[in-house]
Design a protein around this motif. Structure first.
Motif, PDB file in Angstrom:
ATOM      1  N   ASP B  65       0.670  -1.227  -0.224  1.00  0.00           N
ATOM      2  CA  ASP B  65       0.025   0.012  -0.187  1.00  0.00           C
ATOM      3  C   ASP B  65       1.121   1.214  -0.076  1.00  0.00           C
ATOM      4  O   ASP B  65       0.402   2.656  -0.142  1.00  0.00           O
ATOM      5  N   VAL B  66       2.261   1.216  -0.346  1.00  0.00           N
ATOM      6  CA  VAL B  66       2.790   2.028  -0.655  1.00  0.00           C
ATOM      7  C   VAL B  66       4.487   1.626  -1.640  1.00  0.00           C
ATOM      8  O   VAL B  66       4.255   0.749  -1.324  1.00  0.00           O
ATOM      9  N   HIS B  74      12.563  -9.554   8.118  1.00  0.00           N
ATOM     10  CA  HIS B  74      13.493  -9.028   8.284  1.00  0.00           C
ATOM     11  C   HIS B  74      14.853  -8.553   7.837  1.00  0.00           C
ATOM     12  O   HIS B  74      14.841  -9.144   7.991  1.00  0.00           O
ATOM     13  N   ILE B  93       1.713 -10.078   9.435  1.00  0.00           N
ATOM     14  CA  ILE B  93       2.644  -9.826   7.926  1.00  0.00           C
ATOM     15  C   ILE B  93       3.464 -10.796   7.709  1.00  0.00           C
ATOM     16  O   ILE B  93       3.282 -11.787   7.649  1.00  0.00           O
ATOM     17  N   LEU B  96       7.502  -7.008   3.811  1.00  0.00           N
ATOM     18  CA  LEU B  96       7.541  -5.411   4.043  1.00  0.00           C
ATOM     19  C   LEU B  96       7.838  -4.952   3.108  1.00  0.00           C
ATOM     20  O   LEU B  96       8.913  -5.308   2.534  1.00  0.00           O
ATOM     21  N   ARG B  98       9.963  -1.289   1.929  1.00  0.00           N
ATOM     22  CA  ARG B  98      11.033  -0.678   2.255  1.00  0.00           C
ATOM     23  C   ARG B  98      10.698   0.870   2.239  1.00  0.00           C
ATOM     24  O   ARG B  98      11.407   0.483   1.025  1.00  0.00           O
ATOM     25  N   ILE B  99      11.027   1.952   2.614  1.00  0.00           N
ATOM     26  CA  ILE B  99      11.216   3.477   1.649  1.00  0.00           C
ATOM     27  C   ILE B  99      11.791   4.070   3.031  1.00  0.00           C
ATOM     28  O   ILE B  99      11.122   4.305   4.086  1.00  0.00           O
ATOM     29  N   LEU B 102      12.191   3.287   6.446  1.00  0.00           N
ATOM     30  CA  LEU B 102      11.256   2.775   7.281  1.00  0.00           C
ATOM     31  C   LEU B 102      10.305   1.235   6.527  1.00  0.00           C
ATOM     32  O   LEU B 102      11.362   0.716   5.199  1.00  0.00           O
ATOM     33  N   TYR B 103      10.033   0.310   7.237  1.00  0.00           N
ATOM     34  CA  TYR B 103       9.303  -0.396   6.399  1.00  0.00           C
ATOM     35  C   TYR B 103       7.954  -0.495   7.300  1.00  0.00           C
ATOM     36  O   TYR B 103       7.472  -0.254   7.958  1.00  0.00           O
ATOM     37  N   ALA B 104       7.325  -0.710   5.906  1.00  0.00           N
ATOM     38  CA  ALA B 104       6.111  -0.976   6.142  1.00  0.00           C
ATOM     39  C   ALA B 104       5.376  -1.972   5.917  1.00  0.00           C
ATOM     40  O   ALA B 104       5.778  -3.126   4.966  1.00  0.00           O
ATOM     41  N   PRO B 105       4.193  -2.229   6.664  1.00  0.00           N
ATOM     42  CA  PRO B 105       3.879  -3.586   6.583  1.00  0.00           C
ATOM     43  C   PRO B 105       3.125  -3.971   5.477  1.00  0.00           C
ATOM     44  O   PRO B 105       2.400  -3.609   4.975  1.00  0.00           O
TER      45      PRO B 105
END
Lengths: 325, 144
Positions: B65-66, B74, B93, B96, B98-99, B102-105
């Motif tokens: 979603d990103v 991880h 989860i 991930l 990675r942005i 940050l790590y968005a699930p």
């Protein structure tokens, strides 16, 4: 509020530390891994100095008394909230009654549980950190016990799950090996009291972290490092990070709960940017010292600040993008 | 749900402010790509998505979603979050994204058994990129 259900070892409430009373002999205390504490607070939108629970041993279990956001940073732990696994360096949301369990530590030595709004114990002499030596600050000035209730200033605003890259990865040092921590140090006042061969031994040795290592200091084991002639000094001011050489030649690194003065000769000092690495070094593991200069120590600190700045910007960006949708 | 023009304007403002230069959004039937140009020109293209999920397929797909890089595990853990054949609960989860730091699930939309991990670790994924295919358990309906 939070109820401690089960605790092993001296878990305590810590913020970044107590810095204004040093001249009166009051040590800093504060999180052994200040980067992990800051990262947890940044994830939650807290003040970075908000207090968290420092957890040095497992198992550890607590219950959330109401809905709140929390973050778990520091050591890599196997943790569960209400039966769901939580990845390392992660923020999540707990419901009233949810139990958080930390079952295993696979890397690092200390885990930090931060909550939205921070742990709301009283500020004593400018800090919420537990002063174990002076028995004040934190919760009643002592390590946490089962049944303890920690007041939280928590806001009940729900947050999405989000992780951050552990500082260990972002600030990785070259030549780092598994189970050996390399820390940068600058030489200290009595370095020249050791002959060249002894100095070389200090740099080349793989020092073992003995079980007599804790928030007060780390006692290392290795070849005896002794000065050319016994050094007798009056007690003088020292800071966390100072490496002293007692008469047996086995170094002691002073940590957050150290006394503010001491008389042993000081061979070197761990730079502030690497003190958290010592705080995360495991008992029984190896430690090596790498000589650095004052300008390089400042550069290391700038690198650490840049990581935290980037973290703040990234978190803000993701929150904004999420609210946009 | 169609993307409103006001959403595009808002996204563009967020991109410009944050220093991110590209964003891609994919939803069934539409693709949106925003590129922030140094010359302050904005290129946007909307085209119908060529590939839709086959209608007869009962599996559900966990999607990113990103936008960022997909991580199946991880970095501190050897084991991926999920592997084919593994049962997961809704909300678990499964990977991930990675942005930056940050790590968005990426979460399972429904309880079921993992069919396949579609995305490869390290690849760039965008909003709506399929990550993991899940065979839902009979009693469960997908949330999405």
């Amino acid at each position: 509020m939070i109820e401690i259900l089960s605790v092993t070892g001296p878990a305590s409430v810590q913020d970044l530390g107590r810095f204004d009373q040093y001249r009166f002999g009051v040590g800093t205390s504060g999180a052994m891994d200040d980067i992990a504490l800051r990262a947890g607070n940044i994830l939650l939108g807290n003040d970075e100095n908000d207090a968290a629970v420092e957890i040095p041993m497992i198992p550890f279990k607590l219950r959330f008394g109401r809905d709140m956001a929390f973050a778990l940073t520091g050591a890599s732990v196997e943790a569960e909230i209400a039966g769901r696994a939580i990845p390392p360096w992660w923020r999540s949301h707990a419901r009233a009654g949810d139990v958080l369990t930390i079952k295993a530590i696979s890397r690092g030595a200390r885990s930090y549980l931060a909550v939205g709004g921070g742990i709301d114990v009283p500020v004593v002499l400018g800090s919420r950190s537990t002063q174990l030596r002076g028995e004040f600050g934190g919760l009643h000035g002592r390590p946490l016990q089962p049944g303890d209730i920690l007041p939280c200033a928590a806001s009940t605003a729900a947050v999405g799950e989000l992780g951050v890259e552990p500082a260990d990865i972002s600030l990785a040092r070259p030549n780092a090996a598994a189970d050996e921590t390399i820390v940068r140090v600058v030489v200290a006042g009595e370095y020249d009291a050791f002959d060249a061969a002894t100095q070389a031994l200090f740099w080349s040795s793989h020092w073992k972290i003995t079980p007599q290592s804790n928030r007060y200091g780390y006692r290392l084991q290795g070849p005896a490092v002794k000065p050319k002639a016994p050094v007798e000094k009056r007690s003088h001011g020292i800071v966390p990070g100072v490496i002293q050489i007692p008469p047996n030649g086995q170094p002691i690194i002073q940590m957050r709960d150290a006394q503010t003065s001491g008389g042993y000769p000081k061979i070197a000092t761990v730079i502030r940017a690497d003190l958290w690495r010592v705080g995360q070094a495991r008992l029984g593991s190896k430690l090596r010292f790498e000589q650095t200069t004052y300008p390089d120590a400042l550069a290391a600190e700038a690198e650490m600040s840049a990581y935290l700045d980037r973290l703040r910007t990234n978190v803000r960006l993701v929150e904004e993008t999420r609210t946009c949708r | 749900m169609p993307i409103e023009i006001t959403d595009i304007a808002r996204l563009a403002r967020v991109l410009a402010k944050s220093g991110v230069d590209t964003i891609e959004i994919e939803e069934p039937g539409l693709t949106l790509k925003l590129v922030v140009d140094t010359g302050a020109r904005i290129a946007a293209s909307a085209k119908p998505a060529g590939t839709a999920t086959p209608a007869a397929d009962h599996s559900v797909v966990a999607k990113a979603d990103v936008a960022g890089h997909f991580l199946a595990a991880h970095p501190w853990q050897d084991k991926p979050f999920v592997a084919p054949g593994q049962r997961v609960e809704a909300g678990a989860i499964v990977g991930l994204v990675r942005i930056g730091l940050l790590y968005a699930p990426v979460v399972a939309p429904a309880a079921g058994t993992i069919d396949a991990v579609i995305a490869e670790t390290g690849t760039m994924v965008g909003y709506g990129t399929p990550i993991v295919r899940i065979r839902p358990h009979a009693a469960n309906r997908p949330l999405n």
